[in-house]
Motif scaffolding. Structure first.
Motif, PDB file in Angstrom:
ATOM      1  N   ILE A  14      -7.322   3.795   5.268  1.00 43.18           N
ATOM      2  CA  ILE A  14      -7.768   4.121   6.618  1.00 43.18           C
ATOM      3  C   ILE A  14      -8.590   5.403   6.589  1.00 43.18           C
ATOM      4  CG2 ILE A  14      -6.956   4.742   8.919  1.00 43.18           C
ATOM      5  CD1 ILE A  14      -4.536   2.892   8.349  1.00 43.18           C
ATOM      6  N   GLU A  15      -8.140   6.373   5.814  1.00 45.83           N
ATOM      7  CA  GLU A  15      -8.896   7.623   5.682  1.00 45.83           C
ATOM      8  C   GLU A  15     -10.215   7.389   4.935  1.00 45.83           C
ATOM      9  OE1 GLU A  15      -6.172  10.457   4.026  1.00 45.83           O
ATOM     10  OE2 GLU A  15      -4.848  10.328   5.769  1.00 45.83           O
ATOM     11  N   ASP A  16     -10.215   6.463   3.984  1.00 45.46           N
ATOM     12  CA  ASP A  16     -11.463   6.091   3.316  1.00 45.46           C
ATOM     13  C   ASP A  16     -12.453   5.493   4.314  1.00 45.46           C
ATOM     14  OD1 ASP A  16     -10.464   6.930   0.892  1.00 45.46           O
ATOM     15  OD2 ASP A  16      -9.878   4.920   0.227  1.00 45.46           O
ATOM     16  N   LEU A  32       0.801  -1.220   0.000  1.00 42.73           N
ATOM     17  CA  LEU A  32       0.000   0.000   0.000  1.00 42.73           C
ATOM     18  C   LEU A  32       0.834   1.271   0.000  1.00 42.73           C
ATOM     19  CD1 LEU A  32      -2.831  -0.933   2.501  1.00 42.73           C
ATOM     20  CD2 LEU A  32      -2.927  -0.878   0.022  1.00 42.73           C
ATOM     21  N   ARG A  33       2.092   1.171   0.295  1.00 34.40           N
ATOM     22  CA  ARG A  33       2.922   2.374   0.401  1.00 34.40           C
ATOM     23  C   ARG A  33       3.205   2.972  -0.971  1.00 34.40           C
ATOM     24  NH1 ARG A  33       7.091  -0.319   4.276  1.00 34.40           N
ATOM     25  NH2 ARG A  33       5.637  -1.055   5.845  1.00 34.40           N
ATOM     26  N   GLY A  34       3.627   4.230  -0.967  1.00 38.57           N
ATOM     27  CA  GLY A  34       3.753   5.024  -2.179  1.00 38.57           C
ATOM     28  C   GLY A  34       4.668   4.475  -3.253  1.00 38.57           C
ATOM     29  N   ASN A  35       5.764   3.823  -2.854  1.00 37.73           N
ATOM     30  CA  ASN A  35       6.721   3.362  -3.862  1.00 37.73           C
ATOM     31  C   ASN A  35       6.537   1.891  -4.211  1.00 37.73           C
ATOM     32  OD1 ASN A  35       7.552   2.437  -1.422  1.00 37.73           O
ATOM     33  ND2 ASN A  35       9.667   3.139  -1.592  1.00 37.73           N
ATOM     34  N   HIS A  59       1.175  -5.780  -7.747  1.00 42.32           N
ATOM     35  CA  HIS A  59       0.059  -5.942  -8.663  1.00 42.32           C
ATOM     36  C   HIS A  59      -1.202  -5.349  -8.043  1.00 42.32           C
ATOM     37  CE1 HIS A  59      -2.940  -8.155 -11.131  1.00 42.32           C
ATOM     38  NE2 HIS A  59      -2.015  -8.021 -12.062  1.00 42.32           N
ATOM     39  N   TRP A  60      -2.105  -4.868  -8.874  1.00 41.98           N
ATOM     40  CA  TRP A  60      -3.290  -4.179  -8.361  1.00 41.98           C
ATOM     41  C   TRP A  60      -4.149  -5.085  -7.496  1.00 41.98           C
ATOM     42  CZ3 TRP A  60      -8.253  -5.674  -9.303  1.00 41.98           C
ATOM     43  CH2 TRP A  60      -8.471  -6.548 -10.367  1.00 41.98           C
ATOM     44  N   THR A  61      -4.158  -6.396  -7.775  1.00 42.54           N
ATOM     45  CA  THR A  61      -4.976  -7.298  -6.965  1.00 42.54           C
ATOM     46  C   THR A  61      -4.438  -7.388  -5.532  1.00 42.54           C
ATOM     47  OG1 THR A  61      -3.710  -9.194  -7.787  1.00 42.54           O
ATOM     48  CG2 THR A  61      -5.773  -8.682  -8.901  1.00 42.54           C
ATOM     49  N   LYS A  62      -3.111  -7.399  -5.402  1.00 43.77           N
ATOM     50  CA  LYS A  62      -2.489  -7.410  -4.067  1.00 43.77           C
ATOM     51  C   LYS A  62      -2.802  -6.119  -3.327  1.00 43.77           C
ATOM     52  CE  LYS A  62       0.334 -10.860  -3.095  1.00 43.77           C
ATOM     53  NZ  LYS A  62       0.086 -11.709  -1.947  1.00 43.77           N
ATOM     54  N   SER A 112      -5.764  -3.260   0.777  1.00 38.71           N
ATOM     55  CA  SER A 112      -6.599  -2.093   1.049  1.00 38.71           C
ATOM     56  C   SER A 112      -7.900  -2.512   1.730  1.00 38.71           C
ATOM     57  CB  SER A 112      -6.891  -1.360  -0.258  1.00 38.71           C
ATOM     58  OG  SER A 112      -7.772  -0.299  -0.044  1.00 38.71           O
ATOM     59  N   SER A 113      -8.533  -3.548   1.235  1.00 38.55           N
ATOM     60  CA  SER A 113      -9.786  -4.038   1.832  1.00 38.55           C
ATOM     61  C   SER A 113      -9.553  -4.535   3.253  1.00 38.55           C
ATOM     62  CB  SER A 113     -10.368  -5.169   0.991  1.00 38.55           C
ATOM     63  OG  SER A 113     -10.709  -4.711  -0.280  1.00 38.55           O
ATOM     64  N   ALA A 114      -8.451  -5.231   3.476  1.00 40.62           N
ATOM     65  CA  ALA A 114      -8.151  -5.742   4.815  1.00 40.62           C
ATOM     66  C   ALA A 114      -7.928  -4.600   5.808  1.00 40.62           C
ATOM     67  CB  ALA A 114      -6.924  -6.647   4.764  1.00 40.62           C
ATOM     68  N   TRP A 115      -7.233  -3.546   5.376  1.00 39.89           N
ATOM     69  CA  TRP A 115      -6.977  -2.423   6.277  1.00 39.89           C
ATOM     70  C   TRP A 115      -8.223  -1.589   6.516  1.00 39.89           C
ATOM     71  CZ3 TRP A 115      -3.409  -1.130   9.714  1.00 39.89           C
ATOM     72  CH2 TRP A 115      -2.284  -1.931   9.758  1.00 39.89           C
ATOM     73  N   LYS A 116      -9.101  -1.496   5.530  1.00 46.61           N
ATOM     74  CA  LYS A 116     -10.384  -0.836   5.759  1.00 46.61           C
ATOM     75  C   LYS A 116     -11.180  -1.591   6.825  1.00 46.61           C
ATOM     76  CE  LYS A 116     -11.591   1.596   1.526  1.00 46.61           C
ATOM     77  NZ  LYS A 116     -12.568   1.693   0.447  1.00 46.61           N
TER      78      LYS A 116
END
Length: 161
Positions: free
Chosen positions: A114-116, A48-51, A55-58, A63-67
């Motif tokens: 998290i902000e989402d 999830l970090r900027g750099n 792959h988009w699926t990962k 992202s879903s897990a952290w939400k």
């Protein structure tokens, strides 16, 4: 039939009750908390970090897990203490890394899910730049790998009206 004085007495009671209810509501609103802190016991994953070049699926899975984690943490709050939704907030992240240093900007980018979740849960109406006033990330080296994690501090910004 009610005498005239008794009718005025009853009206006075209604007025007093309405004033008392108004004062009670104002008192409760003044005592609402304007900030909260959430602790996470691990760092946002590298995907999830900027750099990240994952792959988009990962990225989507992480992202879903952290939400979901954030939803759980937000639901543990006592919502009666807060006057949600807030119109403007400041978010501060204090993260503890081990052993390799993490760039604060990349870490901040990883916190977007998290902000989402703040928006999804109704803490704020929108997670755009007009509602999230300032976001900062501060990195600290942990003493051991058991102390890795981060703190999210969310503070309501008072509007000048």
């Amino acid at each position: 039939m009610i005498p005239r004085l008794d009718a005025w007495f009853v009206i006075g009671l209604y007025v007093f009750a309405a004033w008392d209810a108004c004062e009670y509501g104002r008192h409760n609103q003044m005592n609402k908390q304007t900030s909260f802190t959430i602790w996470f016991d691990e760092l946002v994953p590298k995907e999830l970090r900027g750099n990240s070049k994952a792959h988009w699926t990962k990225r989507w899975q992480s992202s879903s897990a952290w939400k979901d984690r954030t939803y759980i943490k937000l639901r543990e709050l006592d919502w009666r203490k807060y006057d949600f939704p807030w119109s403007k907030i400041n978010v501060e992240y204090d993260y503890y890394y081990w052993p390799q240093e993490i760039d604060p900007t990349n870490f901040q980018t990883g916190c977007k899910p998290i902000e989402d979740a703040l928006q999804d849960e109704g803490v704020i109406l929108n997670d755009g730049p007009n509602q999230i006033n300032r976001t900062t990330a501060n990195g600290y080296k942990a003493k051991s790998k058991n102390e890795v994690g981060f703190r999210m501090y969310v503070e309501r910004v008072e509007l000048d009206e």
